[in-house]
Design a protein around this motif. Structure first.
Motif, PDB file in Angstrom:
ATOM      1  N   PHE A  35       0.989  -1.248   0.152  1.00  0.00           N
ATOM      2  CA  PHE A  35      -0.046   0.193  -0.283  1.00  0.00           C
ATOM      3  C   PHE A  35       1.005   1.473  -0.338  1.00  0.00           C
ATOM      4  O   PHE A  35       0.975   2.075  -0.753  1.00  0.00           O
ATOM      5  CB  PHE A  35      -0.743   0.019   1.195  1.00  0.00           C
ATOM      6  N   SER A  36       1.987   1.359   1.267  1.00  0.00           N
ATOM      7  CA  SER A  36       2.391   2.640   0.736  1.00  0.00           C
ATOM      8  C   SER A  36       3.531   3.033  -0.299  1.00  0.00           C
ATOM      9  O   SER A  36       3.433   4.121  -0.706  1.00  0.00           O
ATOM     10  CB  SER A  36       4.103   1.805   2.218  1.00  0.00           C
ATOM     11  N   GLY A  64       0.399   2.967   4.815  1.00  0.00           N
ATOM     12  CA  GLY A  64       0.195   2.131   5.103  1.00  0.00           C
ATOM     13  C   GLY A  64      -0.953   1.605   6.662  1.00  0.00           C
ATOM     14  O   GLY A  64      -1.026   0.158   6.955  1.00  0.00           O
ATOM     15  N   THR A 116      -4.234   2.736   6.666  1.00  0.00           N
ATOM     16  CA  THR A 116      -5.245   2.085   6.674  1.00  0.00           C
ATOM     17  C   THR A 116      -5.576   0.277   6.617  1.00  0.00           C
ATOM     18  O   THR A 116      -6.207  -0.251   7.337  1.00  0.00           O
ATOM     19  CB  THR A 116      -5.700   2.543   5.384  1.00  0.00           C
ATOM     20  N   VAL A 117      -4.305  -0.310   6.560  1.00  0.00           N
ATOM     21  CA  VAL A 117      -3.948  -1.899   6.664  1.00  0.00           C
ATOM     22  C   VAL A 117      -3.519  -2.476   8.173  1.00  0.00           C
ATOM     23  O   VAL A 117      -4.109  -2.600   8.667  1.00  0.00           O
ATOM     24  CB  VAL A 117      -3.361  -2.261   5.879  1.00  0.00           C
ATOM     25  N   LEU A 165      -8.943   4.484  -3.111  1.00  0.00           N
ATOM     26  CA  LEU A 165      -8.543   4.543  -1.687  1.00  0.00           C
ATOM     27  C   LEU A 165      -9.159   5.926  -1.405  1.00  0.00           C
ATOM     28  O   LEU A 165      -9.326   5.548   0.237  1.00  0.00           O
ATOM     29  CB  LEU A 165      -7.007   4.755  -1.950  1.00  0.00           C
TER      30      LEU A 165
END
Lengths: 129, 127
Positions: A28-29, A36, A38-39, B105
């Motif tokens: 994600f990053s 990241g 969010t994860v 996102l």
């Protein structure tokens, strides 16, 4: 599904879970130029029995390492604009200090909703070519 | 210098401090919209801006006893291969695709935040 007790989850299993969360957060990053969190935050809560505050604190420390690794890799591609990064990063540090102080006085739900509305507007702006 | 970039940078920091995030989701569009960076360059540059914010945020959380440092380091180190892979992917795929994925996102995070905000108890009970 019951949440796993942090004391019950064994060392190897815990490390494996951290590796899975880390791989997702790293991807994600790298893909989105974010930390990241969010994860990381929801998965620390669900898989490792963290409380929400503990999850955000631990996530922020992990993000330092993750963002540094992704940034250095992007640097190798020649994509990092240091001056522009400082232009948003330095005011942001002042903002963090203000935000931490405000946290004691302002309803975080109102901030979340305002932030969410702002993100919807920006996302639509980005989607329109 | 751009006043807009500085203002959004400050706002991203306030949100980061209040909600415990790194602020990248705001840095990237700020760099695209105010400093005219291309999407991938904005993402790369956002990573640089995140580092001091996350450092200050983590130090703050440590004072409140909300930081498990050992596991944070393990998590960060185990994330490095994924981060390198993600950067390689984003440099290989079309930039427009990255823009669309990033916007999606943002919508996802906005939806999550709204849901969580509406589900949360009043701040007096939360504290």
């Amino acid at each position: 599904m019951p949440r796993p007790d942090p004391q019950l989850a064994g060392g190897a299993q815990r490390t494996l879970r951290l590796a899975v969360i880390g791989t997702g957060a790293g991807l994600f990053s790298g893909l989105f130029g974010v930390g990241g969190g969010t994860v990381i935050v929801p998965l620390l809560v669900l898989w490792l029995g963290y409380g929400t505050r503990e999850a955000t604190g631990t996530s922020l420390a992990a993000i330092v390492v993750i963002a540094a690794a992704a940034m250095l890799t992007q640097g190798a591609y020649g994509n990092v604009h240091v001056g522009d990064g400082l232009q948003v990063g330095v005011p942001a540090v002042a903002g963090v200090l203000a935000g931490t102080a405000l946290q004691q006085r302002v309803d975080p739900r109102a901030v979340s909703l305002l932030f969410a509305a702002l993100m919807v507007v920006v996302a639509i702006t980005l989607l329109i070519p | 210098m751009s006043g807009g970039a500085i203002a959004v940078g400050f706002a991203a920091g306030v949100v980061a401090g209040m909600l415990g995030v790194g602020g990248g989701i705001l840095f990237v569009p700020a760099l695209v919209l105010f400093l005219d960076l291309a999407q991938v360059d904005a993402e790369a540059t956002s990573l640089l801006a995140i580092i001091p914010v996350a450092l200050v945020g983590a130090a703050n959380q440590k004072r409140y006893g909300n930081l498990r440092l050992r596991e944070a380091i393990v998590l960060g180190v185990l994330a490095i291969p994924g981060a390198i892979g993600g950067v390689a992917i984003v440099n290989a795929i079309p930039e427009r695709l990255t823009e669309v994925l990033f916007a999606l996102l943002m919508l996802y995070v906005a939806w999550q935040m709204t849901r969580r905000a509406l589900a949360e108890p009043a701040p007096e009970e939360a504290a």
